[in-house]
Design an enzyme around this catalytic site. Structure first.
Site, short mmCIF file in Angstrom:
data_model
loop_
_atom_site.label_atom_id
_atom_site.label_comp_id
_atom_site.label_asym_id
_atom_site.label_seq_id
_atom_site.Cartn_x
_atom_site.Cartn_y
_atom_site.Cartn_z
N CYS B 85 28.80 14.24 44.78
CA CYS B 85 28.65 15.61 45.29
C CYS B 85 29.98 16.34 45.39
O CYS B 85 30.00 17.56 45.54
CB CYS B 85 27.96 15.57 46.64
N HIS B 339 21.89 22.51 46.75
CA HIS B 339 22.93 21.51 46.49
C HIS B 339 22.82 20.97 45.07
O HIS B 339 22.43 19.82 44.85
CB HIS B 339 22.79 20.38 47.52
#
Ligand SMILES: [Zn+2]
Lengths: 135, 393
Positions: B85, B339
């Site tokens: 991420c 996300h």
């Protein structure tokens, strides 16, 4: 330099309920699961040692949504256990109904068993994992 | 080292099931960033691209070279960054280094991801690849599971009653959705939620429920970075990257005895603060890595905004809103903005730059007079990066 305690050797030990780790002649720390360097002082020159497999639960979760191919395992409890020799290790707890897991689990004494995850197309073979039960 | 400014920003809509490809989304964000500073492809000297699961989502590896050539940046060096991420944030940090060193004057950096193309079961599997494949995935660890373990450990370590922590975690998600409705690029731009809905939602990994978790998302974001001299010709409002940090962690179990603190974040944030010559009290606005509600609370402590065990009170008291002590994730955060993991760090940075430029005045989420912002991105167990951004005009 040879990798002292390979995953394969660790896996074979765990299947026989033997938890292998590494002890450090320099600082005395025990490292488990295995890695190249001592978790405490970074020394490479470590010795294979057998751990007791006993420890206490430090935290837990009941997993309801499992990864692809493992849906039939859910719900299951994942725990972190602080072993008597010091290191923390991840495993499962099969000794209770997963829906009843709560904060009272933290601090409970457990001992090692083993189950084998057969692996999937990404995992390069089966993987033994600690399956803990209450002492 | 030379000073380095962000001179252009681009951000696509974040969504589930985007009809566009990862390359198409990146190109849209990149051309928006380039148009902001009137910079054509012939001026861009290198490309840095965060992308994590293109291989699984589209069967597309090595996406960075195709992107460079699609954008007409023929034959420039292009590099893909994979830090789960945190991929785009480490891409930005590296892009910064290349410009700061004097090697390049103008570069393009960003990220793109199409996570929803994988479907939830495969996405859950691939996201779990950010955990230790041999020693922790074997036990069936998932990413919600990782933060679920930390949530119980947090409650126990700091003696926060589970009912209170439950309420605090819900407040985090409620605030993110509130601000998400003010962000036209947000995946949940039409969805406000209540504490009750979060606290009683479908259990994913106890104690984390569905609305404690960020969604799977598709999207891209991009930035143009320039040296101080080059920036003067490209913008009246350069936002300088004045601090960067990056640190690595081992597998979760090996992070004892620091847990539930994430030690690598404390190290990375200190690097960024020290380099900028500031501390947490100087931050006017923060975008932090709220992949799960508990992750926001832990991050706010690691970054120095609250004592360990107390950050939930920031949300209880409204101190994380735009007029509060430390506005956090007023973009909607990963939770409500979405996300798309390879793009997230670029999206966070884009948001901070727009806040510092005062671009968001009519949106209901502008932090008035913000001069200094912090970006915080956590990838896997494992990769953490921070950026300090400061306006200078
Ligand atoms: Zn040692």
């Amino acid at each position: 330099m040879e990798y002292k305690l390979s995953f394969r050797q660790y896996h074979k030990g765990l299947i026989k309920n033997k938890l292998l780790g590494l002890s450090c002649p320099r600082c005395g720390a025990v490292t488990c699961p295995p890695q190249m360097s001592c978790r405490s002082c970074t020394a490479y020159d470590l010795e294979i040692t057998e751990l007791s497999g006993r420890g206490k639960i430090t935290t837990f979760t009941t997993i309801a949504v499992a990864p692809e191919g493992r849906e039939s395992e859910a719900p299951y409890i994942v725990v972190l256990v602080e072993l008597e020799e010091g290191p923390w290790i991840m495993g499962n707890l099969y000794d209770m109904d997963p829906s009843r897991a709560d904060l009272s689990l933290i601090g409970r004494q457990v001992e090692l068993g083993c189950r084998v995850y057969p692996g999937d197309r990404y995992s390069d073979g089966p993987m033994a994992r600690p399956a803990f039960r209450f002492v | 080292m030379r000073k380095v400014a962000v001179v252009g920003t681009g951000h696509t809509d974040f969504a589930a099931e985007s009809p566009k490809t990862e390359i198409e989304m990146f190109c849209e964000a990149a051309t928006e960033a380039m148009a902001e500073c009137e910079t054509g492809p012939e001026k861009i000297q290198a490309l840095y691209c965060g992308n994590v699961f293109g291989d699984f989502a589209e069967g597309q590896g090595m996406i960075q070279s195709y992107i460079a050539n699609e954008l007409g940046m023929h034959n420039i060096p292009a590099t893909r960054f994979e830090g789960a991420c945190a991929s785009a944030t480490i891409a930005i940090r590296d892009a910064f280094m290349w410009v700061a060193s004097g090697f390049y004057d103008i570069v393009l950096v960003g990220g793109t991801e199409k996570a929803t193309a994988m479907g939830t079961p495969l996405a859950t599997r691939t996201f779990a690849m950010g955990t230790d494949a041999k020693y922790e995935f074997a036990a069936g660890l998932t990413f919600p599971g990782f933060f679920a373990l930390l949530a119980h450990l947090y409650a126990h370590t700091y003696q926060v009653p589970m009912e209170r922590l439950r309420e605090q975690m819900s407040l985090v998600s409620v605030q993110s959705h509130f601000y998400g409705t003010k962000n036209p690029h947000a995946q949940f731009k039409h969805k406000e939620i209540t504490v009750d809905q979060v606290s009683n939602g479908f259990m994913v990994a106890s104690p984390l429920r569905l609305l404690d978790c960020c969604p799977f998302s598709d999207g891209a974001a991009a930035l143009v970075l320039a040296s101080e001299d080059a920036a003067k010709k490209l913008t009246d409002k350069p936002v300088f990257i004045t601090g960067t940090g990056q640190a690595s962690s081992p597998r979760l179990s090996a992070q004892a005895p620091y847990l539930p603190r994430l030690r690598a974040r404390e190290i990375s944030a200190k690097q960024a603060y020290d380099m900028a010559g500031i501390g947490p009290a100087d931050i006017d606005i923060c975008e932090l890595h709220d992949c799960f509600s508990i992750a926001s609370i832990i991050a706010a402590e690691n970054l120095g905004f609250a004592e360990n065990g107390t950050a939930g009170q920031l949300w209880e008291k409204g101190e994380t809103k735009i007029n509060g002590q430390i506005p956090i994730n007023v973009s909607g955060g990963l939770k409500a903005k979405g996300h798309p993991i390879g793009a997230t760090g670029a999206s966070q940075t884009c948001e901070i730059v727009r806040q510092l430029r005062g671009d968001l005045a009519d949106t209901g989420r502008q932090v008035d007079g913000a001069k200094t912002g912090l970006v915080d991105t956590l990838g896997g167990d494992g990769t953490i990066a921070n950026l300090v951004l400061q306006s200078a005009w």
